[in-house]
Write an enzyme that holds these catalytic residues in place. Structure first.
Site, short mmCIF file in Angstrom:
data_model
loop_
_atom_site.label_atom_id
_atom_site.label_comp_id
_atom_site.label_asym_id
_atom_site.label_seq_id
_atom_site.Cartn_x
_atom_site.Cartn_y
_atom_site.Cartn_z
CG LEU A 126 -1.95 -1.06 1.42
CD1 LEU A 126 -2.67 -0.88 2.75
CD2 LEU A 126 -2.95 -1.05 0.27
CG ASP A 127 0.74 4.27 -3.05
OD1 ASP A 127 1.57 3.42 -3.42
OD2 ASP A 127 -0.01 4.89 -3.84
CD GLN A 128 5.32 7.70 3.79
OE1 GLN A 128 6.27 7.35 3.10
NE2 GLN A 128 5.38 8.75 4.59
#
Length: 226
Positions: free
Chosen positions: A55-57
Site C-alpha cells: 500500500l502507498d505510504q
C-alpha cells in the site's frame, strides 16, 4: 501508536489496519516504517510476519501479512492470479458525472529530473482495470468505491484522474495536493480465497479524516451489482 490494529488473525495470516503515513519499507532517510511494528505482531510465532502486497505510504486500511514463508508464497500467487478481491474508498476532488463504470487504461512508468517518477496511461504500458461506483456526493467532492482487477503501481490514483476527470483529494503527484493532508485513499476490504480453508476476509473502518469531510458509511461496502 505502539500496536497496529488487527482486523483478521489465524495461524497463517494477519490483516492489519495500516495507518496513513506509515511506509511499508524503511525510508532511506530513516524513520518509522512497518518494520518497527513487526516484532509486536509475532503474537507467539517465532518468525516475523511478512507483508504480502503493498500500500502507498498515504493509503490506510487492510494490509495482509503472512506468518510463515509457505503462506506468503500461496498468498502472493493468489494476488498474481487476480483471485483476491480488493475494495478501496477514495475521495475524488471534483464531481463525477456517471454513477458507475469500468476504467481500462494501460499504465507505464516515466521519470524526469524535474518531477521524479510517476505512472501515466500509455498503450504500450501494462494492462490495468478498475471497476468503480459513486457512493456519495458532497459539495464538490465525490466518495468513490474502487475495485481494481489488477494491482499496478498508483493504479487507482491514475485511473481517478484519467478515467473520472479529477485526481484523489490531497494527491500531490496526480493532483494539486490541496484539500487534505494526504492522498485520500483507503483499503476498505480484502478477501483472499484459500483452498480447503475459509477465505481471509477483513474490513477496515472508515478513517477519521474521511469522516471529518462529511463522509460516513458502513464498511464493508455493498457488493457490486451483477
Amino acid at each position: 501508536m505502539s500496536v497496529l490494529p488487527i482486523l483478521f488473525e489465524d495461524g497463517e495470516a494477519l490483516v492489519i489496519n495500516k495507518p496513513a503515513g506509515l511506509p511499508i519499507d524503511r525510508p532511506r532517510a530513516g524513520g518509522t516504517s512497518l518494520e518497527n511494528y513487526l516484532d509486536g505482531l509475532r503474537l507467539g510465532f517465532q518468525r516475523l510476519p511478512l507483508a504480502v502486497h503493498r500500500l502507498d505510504q498515504d493509503t490506510s486500511g487492510c494490509l495482509l501479512l503472512a506468518r510463515h514463508a509457505k503462506a506468503h508464497k500461496r498468498f502472493a500467487a493468489a494476488f498474481e492470479a487476480r483471485q483476491v478481491e480488493k475494495v478501496y474508498l477514495g475521495i475524488v476532488a471534483g464531481p463525477v458525472a456517471e454513477d458507475s463504470g469500468t476504467i481500462a487504461l494501460n499504465l507505464s512508468k516515466i521519470s524526469s529530473a524535474e518531477k521524479g517518477w510517476r505512472m501515466i496511461p500509455a498503450r504500450a504500458g501494462k494492462p490495468a482495470v478498475t471497476h468503480w461506483r459513486v457512493v456519495e456526493r458532497k459539495d464538490d467532492l465525490t466518495l468513490v468505491e474502487f475495485r481494481p482487477e489488477t494491482g499496478r503501481t498508483h493504479q487507482i490514483r491514475v485511473h481517478a484522474l484519467a478515467g473520472l476527470g479529477a485526481a484523489l483529494l490531497g494527491d500531490p503527484v496526480y493532483g494539486s495536493g490541496e484539500g487534505a493532508r494526504r492522498t485520500m485513499l483507503h483499503a476498505a476490504a480484502l478477501t483472499v480465497p484459500r483452498e480447503g480453508k475459509p477465505p481471509i476476509a477483513a474490513t477496515a473502518p472508515l478513517p477519521a479524516d474521511f469522516a471529518a469531510l462529511g463522509f460516513a458509511i458502513d464498511v464493508p461496502c455493498p457488493p457490486p451489482e451483477n
